[in-house]
Structures are given as C-alpha cells and as structure tokens.
Design a protein around this motif. Sequence first.
Motif, short mmCIF file in Angstrom:
data_model
loop_
_atom_site.label_atom_id
_atom_site.label_comp_id
_atom_site.label_asym_id
_atom_site.label_seq_id
_atom_site.Cartn_x
_atom_site.Cartn_y
_atom_site.Cartn_z
N LEU A 136 -54.15 10.91 56.16
CA LEU A 136 -55.04 11.95 55.63
C LEU A 136 -55.36 13.00 56.68
O LEU A 136 -55.46 14.20 56.39
CB LEU A 136 -56.33 11.31 55.11
CG LEU A 136 -56.20 10.46 53.84
CD1 LEU A 136 -57.47 9.65 53.61
CD2 LEU A 136 -55.90 11.33 52.63
N SER A 137 -55.50 12.56 57.93
CA SER A 137 -55.84 13.49 59.01
C SER A 137 -54.72 14.51 59.25
O SER A 137 -54.96 15.56 59.86
CB SER A 137 -56.13 12.73 60.31
OG SER A 137 -54.94 12.20 60.87
N PRO A 177 -61.03 10.13 58.70
CA PRO A 177 -59.73 10.55 59.21
C PRO A 177 -59.80 11.17 60.61
O PRO A 177 -58.85 11.07 61.39
CB PRO A 177 -59.26 11.58 58.18
CG PRO A 177 -59.95 11.18 56.92
CD PRO A 177 -61.30 10.67 57.36
N CYS A 220 -61.36 5.44 51.35
CA CYS A 220 -61.06 5.01 52.73
C CYS A 220 -62.35 4.93 53.53
O CYS A 220 -63.12 5.89 53.60
CB CYS A 220 -60.09 5.98 53.38
SG CYS A 220 -59.58 5.48 55.03
N ALA A 277 -56.14 6.58 56.79
CA ALA A 277 -56.95 7.64 57.38
C ALA A 277 -56.11 8.55 58.28
O ALA A 277 -56.29 9.78 58.30
CB ALA A 277 -58.11 7.04 58.17
N HIS A 308 -63.13 16.35 53.56
CA HIS A 308 -63.04 14.98 54.07
C HIS A 308 -62.29 14.89 55.39
O HIS A 308 -62.46 13.92 56.13
CB HIS A 308 -62.33 14.09 53.04
CG HIS A 308 -63.14 13.81 51.82
ND1 HIS A 308 -64.07 12.81 51.74
CD2 HIS A 308 -63.17 14.43 50.61
CE1 HIS A 308 -64.63 12.80 50.54
NE2 HIS A 308 -64.10 13.78 49.85
N VAL A 309 -61.45 15.87 55.69
CA VAL A 309 -60.58 15.75 56.87
C VAL A 309 -60.82 16.84 57.91
O VAL A 309 -60.20 16.84 58.97
CB VAL A 309 -59.09 15.75 56.46
CG1 VAL A 309 -58.80 14.64 55.48
CG2 VAL A 309 -58.66 17.10 55.86
N SER A 345 -58.97 9.47 50.06
CA SER A 345 -59.98 9.80 51.07
C SER A 345 -61.34 9.23 50.70
O SER A 345 -62.10 8.79 51.56
CB SER A 345 -60.07 11.32 51.26
OG SER A 345 -60.56 11.95 50.11
#
Length: 329
Positions: A107-108, A89, A85, A104, A136-137, A82
């Motif tokens: 990760l989402s 995401p 990237c 991404a 991050h997500v 993450s």
Amino acid sequence: MGEEVIKMPSTKEIERALRKCELPKLVRGTRHDDPGLRLRTAEVLGGRFYDEPEAVAALREMLREEEESVLEVVLKGLLRASEGCGVPPQVAPLLGEDSEVKVALELSKCREELFRICSGGFGEGVRKLALDLLGHVAEPEDVDFLLELCRSPEPSLRASALSALGKVLVFPGVREAGRLVEAFLSAVRDSSPEVRAEGIRGLGQTLGRECLEVVRTFLYDENPQVSEAALEVVCLLGDEDELTELLESPSEHIRDSALRSLAVLGPESLFRGLAKLMGSELETWAVSRAKEVMEEPELWFEPEACAELEEALKNLEPEMRRNLEEVLR
C-alpha cells in the motif's frame, strides 16, 4: 540468459480461476486485453483476497489502468485492504515480514500513481476514491499536494483532501500546523456541508480544546453532517463540566452522546452528570439512563470497570447520591 516470459492465462483459464478463486492465475491475468475480465478479476482480488500481499501487489499494479470502470474497482479493493490493515503503511518499511506488514508495504508504494489519478484526467468519483486511499498512505511531505486539492472546485474532493490532511497530522514530521488551521477554518465556512464537517474535525485535530468555542456553534447546524461532526469533536475533547452541560440539550441524540462520553471519563463522572438532572424537566430521561447503567453496565463500561459502579455511587456528594439511589431502588 534472457528474462523469463510469464505466460498470460487464456480467457478460459481466467474464467475458471474466477469461478474457483485461484489467486496465482488471477494475479497473472490482471493485464488481460478484455476490460470486463480485468474488472471481474479486480473485484475478486479486492473482495476475496484483500488481505493477501500478492493480491494487493497485483491491485497496486492495476493503478495504471486507464479504463475508468476497472480503476474504480481497483481503488475500492485497495481501500478495503488499507482499512483492514492494522499496520500504518508509512511505517511498514521499518517492520518485519509478516503478511500484514507486507500488505502495508504494498500500500505504501501506491502514492505516485495516486498523485497521477488525483491530478485529473478521470471522473470525480474515481479521483475521490484515489484521494481517500491517499489519506491512508500519505506522507508528511504530501501536505502541499493535499492543500492544493482543498481548493478543488468539486466539494467531494475538497472534503476528501481535508480528511487526508487530518490523517497526516498524526505523524511528527508534519510542521504545517498554521497552514492547516487556515485550511480547516476556511473549510468551516464552505458552502458544502461535507466540507464543513471535515473542517470541523480538522480543527479538533489541530487545535484540540482551543477549538471548542468555535465548534460548539455548529452543534445545532441544520445539516446533520455538520452537527454530527461538531458533536463528535465536542464529545472527544470536552471535560466533565462541558459534557454535563450538554445533558441539558433539547436534542436527545446530543444528550445520549454526551452521556456516553461521560461514561468514558468514568462512573463517577457519569453519575454526577445524571444526578444534576434530578428535579429538572429531564429527570425522567436521566432516571431511565441511570437504570440502564445499573442494569446493563457492560453497555456503558469495559467489563473490568463495571465493579466500580457501586463505589462511584458512594463517592458522590450526599445529596446527589440520595437523589440517584432513591430512583434506582
């Protein structure tokens, strides 16, 4: 026709794949019975292949892992993915199909498992990693969950939840500014320096310049985590006069940080700040910094801005210009 059965690689095959870093076999071996092999596989996937969509997808599947030592390695690998990237995401589903977008997108899809991990049943270290990754997500609708974690008994989880809230603020879907300000104001009075630091950053993100009066009171906090967070916010949001005032600080670290923030505003702002220190107790420090700027301007400015230095000197008030030119000869 029945579903195709994917053959699980043998222990020997996984050992060989680990030695040779063979991604396809490593991906198929993430459900091996041996937790030691799963851990080593996760280390390679998250260390060597963290920017490969196939590896990130395999690590995402491993979030169901119940062996805490393995899960910790999985979370570290996903965090590395993450952080490396360049595509948020949250917007990946709207974009194309290149490799970074695919990472991404994988990760989402982590959020639901991260909620489960953060909610309990694991040690503080693993839950903190999961919460850091959630930052991050996370989506705007996750605000309530994060606010609840801001009341966790563990300081590291409170700090990570506050940090995650700060990241969610960048999305226009967030309509919780008042509640978030309350959470950040509460945090700056927390007993934990780590939590106070995140509260200070959060105030900067929610209130902008309106927070500076409060944040400045933490500049000389005895805990370096707290004072550094306050300096970060003041240097980011302060105007030329406020940053110039910091040049008279007894702390050289604060002076240097303020000076670099003045440089971001432009050469004239930087020189005006330095010129105001001529004749003061800090003149020697100001002269040394002025010489650094002129001798190594690329350390202070983008290359295209370096040509502006001489022009900036000419545009200073006559007395300021004379003071600086005299010491720079």
